[in-house]
Enzyme design. Structure first.
Site, PDB file in Angstrom:
ATOM      1  N   TYR A 167       0.829  -1.202   0.000  1.00 38.50           N
ATOM      2  CA  TYR A 167       0.000   0.000   0.000  1.00 38.50           C
ATOM      3  C   TYR A 167       0.865   1.254   0.000  1.00 38.50           C
ATOM      4  CZ  TYR A 167      -3.351   3.499   1.616  1.00 38.50           C
ATOM      5  OH  TYR A 167      -4.118   4.635   1.738  1.00 38.50           O
ATOM      6  N   LYS A 171       1.202   4.239  -2.941  1.00 34.53           N
ATOM      7  CA  LYS A 171       0.918   5.655  -2.730  1.00 34.53           C
ATOM      8  C   LYS A 171       2.146   6.516  -3.030  1.00 34.53           C
ATOM      9  CE  LYS A 171      -3.405   5.323  -1.670  1.00 34.53           C
ATOM     10  NZ  LYS A 171      -4.435   5.805  -2.623  1.00 34.53           N
TER      11      LYS A 171
END
Length: 242
Positions: A167, A171
């Site tokens: 994750y 990002k």
């Protein structure tokens, strides 16, 4: 009227952002993978709806054709749709004991939505954004995408930091895409934002902020002026370290 599309807007931060932008007078399109959920959310908000799965290029193209036919342009794009990636047994992202489970496949899954999906949405809607007198893009990132914010071995992590390699990497990649597009498209106001640790389905409602608090920076970035910031990584408290 400002024409705005928000991906993943049928719940949580996307829904709250849509609510606030509708209140500001925007014509908001609720982008949702599930059309019925999108229609229900749109009805609750006084918004429009469009079926949009960011992992399906045909779905994105169809959404662009719909908005082009109905509005002729797009003024604001909020790339909000995202997935947390690897989940622990409790369904919450970030079990520090699972580093050995990070594989190319687990990374590919989260990048497919959080990076490739956002990039494809921007690609397909860029022609409509160029028809706007003031095109704006908001990429919803996370403080976990800050490389500067990652504690080094032996350091104590801040309370809101959790290890989520897939994750966080997705990002960080989204942040770099934002910076690159800001350079390549100087007439576009494009920023990446960190909503903060917000209580949503995304984290099993373990966040410390309300959705109203989390949506504040998204709304702020969606309503920047023509001479407003671009190529920035922002939170409601100010710039975030890359």
């Amino acid at each position: 009227m400002t024409i705005t599309l928000i991906t993943g807007a049928n719940k949580s931060l996307g829904f709250q952002t849509a609510r606030e932008l509708v209140a500001l007078g925007h014509i908001v399109y609720v982008g949702a993978r599930d059309l019925e959920k999108g229609r229900k959310a749109a009805a609750d908000l006084g918004a429009q709806t469009v079926q949009l799965d960011v992992t399906d290029a045909d779905s994105i193209r169809a959404a662009a054709r719909q908005i082009e036919a109905e509005q002729g342009r797009l003024d604001v794009l909020v790339n909000n749709a995202g997935i947390p990636g690897h989940l622990n047994a409790a369904g919450i992202p970030g079990d520090p004991s699972t580093a050995t489970e990070v594989t190319a496949e687990t990374l590919r899954t989260v990048f497919e939505t959080n990076v490739f999906g956002a990039a494809q949405v921007l690609h397909e809607f860029l022609p409509l954004l160029t028809r706007s007198e003031h095109p704006v893009v908001v990429n919803v990132s996370s403080g976990l995408g800050s490389i500067a914010g990652v504690p080094r071995a032996g350091e104590s992590a801040i309370p809101s930091w959790i290890p989520v390699p897939g994750y966080a990497a997705s990002k960080a990649a989204l942040n770099m895409l934002t910076a690159q597009f800001a350079y390549l498209l100087p007439d576009l106001r494009i920023n990446t934002v960190d909503p903060g640790f917000t209580a949503t389905d995304f984290n099993g409602h373990s966040g410390t902020q309300t959705v109203e608090e989390g949506a504040a920076i998204i709304v702020q970035a969606a309503t920047v002026t023509k001479d407003g910031p671009t190529g920035q990584y922002l939170s409601i408290h100010g710039p975030v370290a890359w």
